[in-house]
Design a protein around this motif. Structure first.
Motif, mmCIF file in Angstrom:
data_model
loop_
_atom_site.group_PDB
_atom_site.id
_atom_site.type_symbol
_atom_site.label_atom_id
_atom_site.label_comp_id
_atom_site.label_asym_id
_atom_site.label_seq_id
_atom_site.Cartn_x
_atom_site.Cartn_y
_atom_site.Cartn_z
ATOM 1 N N ASN A 382 7.644 17.980 6.114
ATOM 2 C CA ASN A 382 7.993 19.367 5.811
ATOM 3 C C ASN A 382 7.072 20.004 4.763
ATOM 4 O O ASN A 382 7.335 21.112 4.309
ATOM 5 C CB ASN A 382 9.442 19.453 5.326
ATOM 6 N N PHE A 383 5.991 19.302 4.381
ATOM 7 C CA PHE A 383 5.130 19.852 3.331
ATOM 8 C C PHE A 383 4.460 21.155 3.764
ATOM 9 O O PHE A 383 4.120 21.988 2.930
ATOM 10 C CB PHE A 383 4.074 18.830 2.898
ATOM 11 N N ALA A 384 4.290 21.344 5.082
ATOM 12 C CA ALA A 384 3.701 22.598 5.561
ATOM 13 C C ALA A 384 4.640 23.774 5.314
ATOM 14 O O ALA A 384 4.181 24.910 5.121
ATOM 15 C CB ALA A 384 3.354 22.500 7.044
ATOM 16 N N VAL A 385 5.955 23.513 5.316
ATOM 17 C CA VAL A 385 6.922 24.569 4.981
ATOM 18 C C VAL A 385 6.758 24.959 3.517
ATOM 19 O O VAL A 385 6.784 26.143 3.170
ATOM 20 C CB VAL A 385 8.370 24.098 5.256
ATOM 21 N N VAL A 386 6.575 23.946 2.661
ATOM 22 C CA VAL A 386 6.325 24.212 1.241
ATOM 23 C C VAL A 386 5.039 25.018 1.080
ATOM 24 O O VAL A 386 4.985 25.978 0.309
ATOM 25 C CB VAL A 386 6.239 22.886 0.456
ATOM 26 N N TYR A 414 -2.015 24.055 -4.419
ATOM 27 C CA TYR A 414 -2.338 22.785 -3.770
ATOM 28 C C TYR A 414 -1.659 21.602 -4.454
ATOM 29 O O TYR A 414 -1.287 20.624 -3.784
ATOM 30 C CB TYR A 414 -3.856 22.583 -3.743
ATOM 31 N N PHE A 415 -1.480 21.672 -5.767
ATOM 32 C CA PHE A 415 -0.825 20.587 -6.495
ATOM 33 C C PHE A 415 0.590 20.368 -5.969
ATOM 34 O O PHE A 415 0.994 19.228 -5.690
ATOM 35 C CB PHE A 415 -0.795 20.906 -7.993
ATOM 36 N N ILE A 416 1.334 21.451 -5.800
ATOM 37 C CA ILE A 416 2.712 21.342 -5.302
ATOM 38 C C ILE A 416 2.727 20.762 -3.894
ATOM 39 O O ILE A 416 3.519 19.852 -3.582
ATOM 40 C CB ILE A 416 3.400 22.732 -5.327
ATOM 41 N N PHE A 421 3.508 16.226 -0.179
ATOM 42 C CA PHE A 421 2.997 15.411 0.923
ATOM 43 C C PHE A 421 3.015 13.929 0.568
ATOM 44 O O PHE A 421 3.425 13.085 1.378
ATOM 45 C CB PHE A 421 1.574 15.835 1.288
ATOM 46 N N ILE A 422 2.583 13.591 -0.638
ATOM 47 C CA ILE A 422 2.560 12.192 -1.069
ATOM 48 C C ILE A 422 3.959 11.595 -1.042
ATOM 49 O O ILE A 422 4.168 10.458 -0.581
ATOM 50 C CB ILE A 422 1.939 12.075 -2.478
ATOM 51 N N ILE A 423 4.940 12.357 -1.525
ATOM 52 C CA ILE A 423 6.330 11.889 -1.517
ATOM 53 C C ILE A 423 6.791 11.640 -0.085
ATOM 54 O O ILE A 423 7.367 10.586 0.227
ATOM 55 C CB ILE A 423 7.254 12.916 -2.211
ATOM 56 N N GLU A 424 6.522 12.580 0.804
ATOM 57 C CA GLU A 424 6.954 12.436 2.201
ATOM 58 C C GLU A 424 6.220 11.284 2.891
ATOM 59 O O GLU A 424 6.820 10.553 3.689
ATOM 60 C CB GLU A 424 6.715 13.737 2.965
ATOM 61 N N PHE A 425 4.932 11.149 2.602
ATOM 62 C CA PHE A 425 4.147 10.081 3.216
ATOM 63 C C PHE A 425 4.684 8.708 2.794
ATOM 64 O O PHE A 425 4.824 7.800 3.624
ATOM 65 C CB PHE A 425 2.677 10.216 2.817
ATOM 66 N N ASN A 426 4.994 8.559 1.518
ATOM 67 C CA ASN A 426 5.549 7.292 1.030
ATOM 68 C C ASN A 426 6.919 7.011 1.627
ATOM 69 O O ASN A 426 7.249 5.866 1.955
ATOM 70 C CB ASN A 426 5.619 7.304 -0.497
ATOM 71 N N GLN A 427 7.725 8.067 1.775
ATOM 72 C CA GLN A 427 9.036 7.895 2.398
ATOM 73 C C GLN A 427 8.900 7.462 3.849
ATOM 74 O O GLN A 427 9.630 6.580 4.317
ATOM 75 C CB GLN A 427 9.828 9.199 2.303
ATOM 76 N N ALA A 428 7.961 8.074 4.563
ATOM 77 C CA ALA A 428 7.737 7.724 5.967
ATOM 78 C C ALA A 428 7.227 6.292 6.092
ATOM 79 O O ALA A 428 7.639 5.545 6.986
ATOM 80 C CB ALA A 428 6.743 8.699 6.596
ATOM 81 N N LYS A 429 6.346 5.894 5.170
ATOM 82 C CA LYS A 429 5.800 4.536 5.173
ATOM 83 C C LYS A 429 6.897 3.514 4.889
ATOM 84 O O LYS A 429 6.984 2.483 5.559
ATOM 85 C CB LYS A 429 4.693 4.435 4.127
ATOM 86 N N THR A 430 7.754 3.810 3.910
ATOM 87 C CA THR A 430 8.858 2.908 3.573
ATOM 88 C C THR A 430 9.825 2.778 4.737
ATOM 89 O O THR A 430 10.287 1.681 5.073
ATOM 90 C CB THR A 430 9.609 3.428 2.328
ATOM 91 N N SER A 431 10.126 3.916 5.369
ATOM 92 C CA SER A 431 11.030 3.922 6.521
ATOM 93 C C SER A 431 10.473 3.080 7.660
ATOM 94 O O SER A 431 11.199 2.316 8.303
ATOM 95 C CB SER A 431 11.262 5.355 6.995
#
Length: 441
Positions: A382-386, A414-416, A421-431
């Protein structure tokens, strides 16, 4: 949220759209940011908290678009160039061969249109592909002189395009067994309504063709899919980037046929504009885009600063020549390494590729974010929504007539997004790791 409360949010949002579209110049950034933020709050409430059915929310999205029907675009002057090209074709003039700054009197209201588009836009040859040019011609045929009627016709075609995107987007979500409400992240998103419907950018038409193409690709109707993909490319060139990603889904032979259809149809669409200087003029504008223009960039700005330290001058020319090769390498790697035969993975790969492209680009206009936003609704990201919210910070550059960017706000934008994105990517990787660990061996 009750239905009455949701309808109140729709009403308040409608008022905000009116105020944004008819009373807010882009030079008043405080006003732009305030109304945009209020619209995003309304969007969030309608998407997350509303009990209204998706049908009613889609109707609400259509109403928001029609509120802007009579507004002259207030955040972008590109539409003046669109009208110029369309009226040139209607007059039997090849838009790929003339410069507005040298020939303002050749078409109806030509001087007014040239003043509207500005010297930067009017000093280079058009870079819009043939089908986009034909779309520009529709309002020129209906209204030869008036700007007001022409903008209404352009807006109506783009509203229809968004409705087509919703139609095929819902079908794709059904195939993927994803909540159909995710289409609302695109359709009632204030970014899409303002940038595409309001500011008359044809990314919406490109996405309509692309959504139809992807749907028929999933239905194994490859020839029809390729034809529609070709139409998307002939609106905006960017979908060409995604074709190599289809390798594992189609196989080499079918991908070759698919790509041949896409390129063949685009070659045919160029035939009405054929001339000795067509290729040189068209490519000169593409080259100018990569090697001369700078706006709302991220990694490029960091590289540019390093270049100043080392070389003592702006190295945009060198970076512009190097970036396409980097993107080609990234495209090949994503095509080979990732399991793009799986549809959800394919969408994620397309999303990653376009984001990589924009992070490396020297120009990222706000409306460019429409395609990653569309692709994201078929993924877990959902980072594209952000980004569709933080992108409004780029309009701070228009506070002054010299269009000087506030690089602190660009950094914040871009920082936000990157942190999210990093948070979502890590969540997807953990999942994925948890899911893999539960598999029997």
């Amino acid at each position: 949220m009750t239905n009455k409360q949701a309808l109140l949010v729709i009403l308040l949002s409608a008022i905000a759209y009116y105020l944004f579209g008819y009373t807010t110049p882009r030079t008043d950034f405080n006003k732009v940011f305030t109304y945009y933020s209020l619209l995003f709050i309304g969007f969030g409430l309608l998407y997350k908290c509303s009990n209204l059915s998706i049908r009613w929310l889609i109707i609400g999205g259509i109403i928001f678009r029609f509120i802007l029907l009579f507004a002259i675009p207030n955040l972008s002057d590109d539409f003046y160039r669109f009208l110029w090209d369309g009226r040139a074709i209607a007059k039997g003039i090849n838009p790929y061969l003339i410069l507005p700054q040298n020939n303002p009197e050749l078409i109806s209201n030509g001087i007014e249109l040239y003043k509207g588009m500005g010297n930067m836009n009017g000093s280079h040859f058009t870079c819009y592909p043939p089908l986009n040019q034909f779309a520009f011609t529709i309002p020129a045929i209906i209204s030869e002189n008036g700007i007001f009627i022409s903008t209404i016709m352009m807006r109506l075609t783009l509203i229809i395009a968004d409705i087509i995107t919703v139609y095929f987007g819902l079908k794709i979500l059904k195939i993927l067994n994803i909540d159909k409400r995710k289409i609302l992240l695109y359709f009632i998103n204030p970014f899409i309504i303002i940038e595409l419907t309001g500011n008359l950018h044809y990314e919406g038409m490109m996405i309509a063709f692309l959504s139809a193409s992807i749907y028929y690709l999933l239905k194994n109707k490859n020839h029809l899919s390729a034809s529609l993909w070709a139409c998307a490319v002939s609106i905006k060139l960017i979908p060409l980037l995604f074709i190599p990603l289809l390798y594992k889904k189609l196989g080499f032979k079918n991908l070759f046929i698919y790509g041949t259809i896409v390129l063949g149809i685009n070659a045919i669409l160029f035939i009405p504009f054929l001339s000795q200087n067509l290729v040189n003029n068209f490519m000169s504008s593409i080259e100018l885009y990569f090697q001369n223009f700078e706006f709302n960039a991220s990694i490029y700005y960091v590289v540019r600063e390093i270049g100043f330290w080392i070389k003592g001058y702006n190295i945009i020319g060198l970076v512009g020549k190097t970036t396409p090769f980097i993107i080609i390498v990234i495209t090949i790697l994503i095509s080979i390494i990732r399991k793009n035969n799986k549809t959800v993975t394919l969408f994620t790969s397309m999303l990653f590729l376009i984001i990589s492209y924009y992070l490396l680009a020297s120009v990222v206009h706000p409306w460019y974010i429409a395609i990653p936003l569309f692709l994201s609704i078929f993924t877990k990201y959902n980072f594209a929504v952000v980004w569709s919210f933080t992108i409004i910070l780029s309009y701070s550059a228009y506070i002054n007539t010299n269009y000087k960017e506030n690089l602190w706000l660009v950094f914040l934008e871009y920082f936000i997004v990157i942190i999210f994105f990093i948070i979502e990517f890590n969540q997807a990787k953990t999942s994925a790791e948890i899911k893999h660990s539960k598999l029997p061996y």
